[in-house]
Design a protein around this motif. Structure first.
Motif, PDB file in Angstrom:
ATOM      1  N   GLY A  75      67.335  64.918   5.035  1.00 17.86           N
ATOM      2  CA  GLY A  75      67.472  63.496   4.756  1.00 17.86           C
ATOM      3  C   GLY A  75      66.210  62.950   4.117  1.00 17.86           C
ATOM      4  N   GLU A  76      66.319  61.754   3.558  1.00 25.31           N
ATOM      5  CA  GLU A  76      65.198  61.187   2.817  1.00 25.31           C
ATOM      6  C   GLU A  76      64.415  60.156   3.616  1.00 25.31           C
ATOM      7  OE1 GLU A  76      66.698  59.739  -0.873  1.00 25.31           O
ATOM      8  OE2 GLU A  76      67.566  61.658  -1.419  1.00 25.31           O
ATOM      9  N   TRP A  77      64.772  59.919   4.864  1.00 25.06           N
ATOM     10  CA  TRP A  77      64.070  58.928   5.661  1.00 25.06           C
ATOM     11  C   TRP A  77      62.886  59.576   6.375  1.00 25.06           C
ATOM     12  CZ3 TRP A  77      68.938  60.820   6.520  1.00 25.06           C
ATOM     13  CH2 TRP A  77      69.090  61.644   7.624  1.00 25.06           C
ATOM     14  N   PRO A  78      61.869  58.785   6.698  1.00 26.06           N
ATOM     15  CA  PRO A  78      60.725  59.351   7.425  1.00 26.06           C
ATOM     16  C   PRO A  78      61.098  59.627   8.881  1.00 26.06           C
ATOM     17  CG  PRO A  78      60.420  57.010   7.103  1.00 26.06           C
ATOM     18  CD  PRO A  78      61.658  57.393   6.340  1.00 26.06           C
ATOM     19  N   TYR A  79      60.492  60.630   9.444  1.00 25.45           N
ATOM     20  CA  TYR A  79      60.749  60.983  10.838  1.00 25.45           C
ATOM     21  C   TYR A  79      60.042  59.981  11.744  1.00 25.45           C
ATOM     22  CZ  TYR A  79      60.963  63.630  15.154  1.00 25.45           C
ATOM     23  OH  TYR A  79      61.192  64.016  16.441  1.00 25.45           O
ATOM     24  N   VAL A  80      60.773  59.416  12.686  1.00 24.95           N
ATOM     25  CA  VAL A  80      60.223  58.425  13.607  1.00 24.95           C
ATOM     26  C   VAL A  80      59.982  59.099  14.950  1.00 24.95           C
ATOM     27  CG1 VAL A  80      60.631  56.225  14.742  1.00 24.95           C
ATOM     28  CG2 VAL A  80      61.480  56.607  12.436  1.00 24.95           C
ATOM     29  N   ASP A  81      58.798  58.881  15.498  1.00 28.70           N
ATOM     30  CA  ASP A  81      58.464  59.444  16.806  1.00 28.70           C
ATOM     31  C   ASP A  81      59.146  58.616  17.892  1.00 28.70           C
ATOM     32  OD1 ASP A  81      57.341  60.870  18.846  1.00 28.70           O
ATOM     33  OD2 ASP A  81      55.373  59.906  18.694  1.00 28.70           O
ATOM     34  N   PRO A  82      60.024  59.201  18.707  1.00 32.92           N
ATOM     35  CA  PRO A  82      60.743  58.423  19.724  1.00 32.92           C
ATOM     36  C   PRO A  82      59.831  57.810  20.782  1.00 32.92           C
ATOM     37  CG  PRO A  82      61.705  60.618  19.497  1.00 32.92           C
ATOM     38  CD  PRO A  82      60.484  60.574  18.660  1.00 32.92           C
ATOM     39  N   SER A  83      58.629  58.343  20.963  1.00 34.15           N
ATOM     40  CA  SER A  83      57.739  57.776  21.982  1.00 34.15           C
ATOM     41  C   SER A  83      57.208  56.405  21.571  1.00 34.15           C
ATOM     42  CB  SER A  83      56.584  58.735  22.266  1.00 34.15           C
ATOM     43  OG  SER A  83      55.780  58.871  21.109  1.00 34.15           O
ATOM     44  N   THR A  84      57.359  56.020  20.328  1.00 32.56           N
ATOM     45  CA  THR A  84      56.880  54.709  19.873  1.00 32.56           C
ATOM     46  C   THR A  84      57.911  53.609  20.106  1.00 32.56           C
ATOM     47  OG1 THR A  84      57.708  55.093  17.634  1.00 32.56           O
ATOM     48  CG2 THR A  84      55.448  55.782  18.102  1.00 32.56           C
ATOM     49  N   TRP A  85      59.129  53.935  20.498  1.00 32.61           N
ATOM     50  CA  TRP A  85      60.158  52.923  20.719  1.00 32.61           C
ATOM     51  C   TRP A  85      59.906  52.189  22.031  1.00 32.61           C
ATOM     52  CZ3 TRP A  85      64.505  56.916  19.523  1.00 32.61           C
ATOM     53  CH2 TRP A  85      64.554  57.136  18.148  1.00 32.61           C
ATOM     54  N   SER A  86      60.198  50.925  22.028  1.00 32.13           N
ATOM     55  CA  SER A  86      60.013  50.129  23.249  1.00 32.13           C
ATOM     56  C   SER A  86      61.281  50.205  24.103  1.00 32.13           C
ATOM     57  CB  SER A  86      59.708  48.671  22.885  1.00 32.13           C
ATOM     58  OG  SER A  86      60.839  48.095  22.270  1.00 32.13           O
ATOM     59  N   ASP A  87      61.134  49.782  25.369  1.00 29.20           N
ATOM     60  CA  ASP A  87      62.292  49.772  26.263  1.00 29.20           C
ATOM     61  C   ASP A  87      63.368  48.819  25.750  1.00 29.20           C
ATOM     62  OD1 ASP A  87      61.141  51.616  27.895  1.00 29.20           O
ATOM     63  OD2 ASP A  87      60.431  50.177  29.393  1.00 29.20           O
ATOM     64  N   GLU A  88      62.947  47.727  25.152  1.00 29.21           N
ATOM     65  CA  GLU A  88      63.906  46.750  24.636  1.00 29.21           C
ATOM     66  C   GLU A  88      64.723  47.350  23.491  1.00 29.21           C
ATOM     67  OE1 GLU A  88      63.953  42.245  22.752  1.00 29.21           O
ATOM     68  OE2 GLU A  88      62.067  43.141  23.403  1.00 29.21           O
ATOM     69  N   GLU A  89      64.065  48.111  22.613  1.00 28.41           N
ATOM     70  CA  GLU A  89      64.782  48.751  21.508  1.00 28.41           C
ATOM     71  C   GLU A  89      65.772  49.797  22.016  1.00 28.41           C
ATOM     72  OE1 GLU A  89      61.574  48.594  17.850  1.00 28.41           O
ATOM     73  OE2 GLU A  89      61.431  50.217  19.306  1.00 28.41           O
ATOM     74  N   LEU A  90      65.432  50.427  23.126  1.00 22.62           N
ATOM     75  CA  LEU A  90      66.311  51.446  23.693  1.00 22.62           C
ATOM     76  C   LEU A  90      67.379  50.855  24.600  1.00 22.62           C
ATOM     77  CD1 LEU A  90      63.662  54.167  24.533  1.00 22.62           C
ATOM     78  CD2 LEU A  90      65.300  54.179  22.663  1.00 22.62           C
ATOM     79  N   GLY A  91      67.303  49.549  24.888  1.00 16.71           N
ATOM     80  CA  GLY A  91      68.298  48.908  25.737  1.00 16.71           C
ATOM     81  C   GLY A  91      68.043  49.098  27.215  1.00 16.71           C
ATOM     82  N   ILE A  92      66.801  49.369  27.592  1.00 13.76           N
ATOM     83  CA  ILE A  92      66.448  49.558  29.000  1.00 13.76           C
ATOM     84  C   ILE A  92      65.982  48.210  29.547  1.00 13.76           C
ATOM     85  CG2 ILE A  92      64.914  50.763  30.596  1.00 13.76           C
ATOM     86  CD1 ILE A  92      64.751  53.008  28.491  1.00 13.76           C
ATOM     87  N   PRO A  93      66.582  47.724  30.634  1.00 12.64           N
ATOM     88  CA  PRO A  93      66.159  46.426  31.181  1.00 12.64           C
ATOM     89  C   PRO A  93      64.763  46.528  31.799  1.00 12.64           C
ATOM     90  CG  PRO A  93      67.801  47.432  32.609  1.00 12.64           C
ATOM     91  CD  PRO A  93      67.681  48.301  31.396  1.00 12.64           C
ATOM     92  N   PRO A  94      64.047  45.411  31.854  1.00 10.93           N
ATOM     93  CA  PRO A  94      62.709  45.453  32.460  1.00 10.93           C
ATOM     94  C   PRO A  94      62.793  45.773  33.956  1.00 10.93           C
ATOM     95  CG  PRO A  94      63.328  43.204  31.913  1.00 10.93           C
ATOM     96  CD  PRO A  94      64.389  44.090  31.361  1.00 10.93           C
TER      97      PRO A  94
END
Length: 102
Positions: A75-94
């Motif tokens: 694919g032509e998109w850059p690889y994103v490191d999953p450890s940089t995602w926030s809980d909110e982006e992942l849908g995890i409640p506080p």
């Protein structure tokens, strides 16, 4: 018994030699040699060599472009490191929201 086996093999070989000379009339123009219950004639060395060269060229083309342009596969998109995602982006409640309800 051994004599019968040798005789039957000799007759079979003679039949196969005679069958290789039998050809049916060509139909619908010249679409090659038509044979019945006999293996087709072997291709010439030139045709075999040409097929090997073209097959090698095709594999070189495929492997060269996989090595030099891997984005066609990955694919032509850059690889994103999953450890940089926030809980909110992942849908995890506080943690302060309390236990999950069923």
């Amino acid at each position: 018994m051994l004599g019968r086996t040798i005789l039957s093999r000799a007759l079979l070989l003679r039949t196969l030699k005679n069958a290789s000379n039998i050809k049916q009339a060509t139909r619908n123009g010249s679409h090659g040699v038509w044979t019945y219950r006999v293996p087709p004639p072997m291709p010439s060395k030139r045709v075999t060599y040409l097929a090997q060269v073209l097959g090698g060229l095709c594999w070189w083309w495929i492997l060269y472009h996989i090595a030099t342009e891997p984005e066609h596969i990955y694919g032509e998109w850059p690889y994103v490191d999953p450890s940089t995602w926030s809980d909110e982006e992942l849908g995890i409640p506080p943690d302060s929201a309390g236990p999950l309800k069923n």
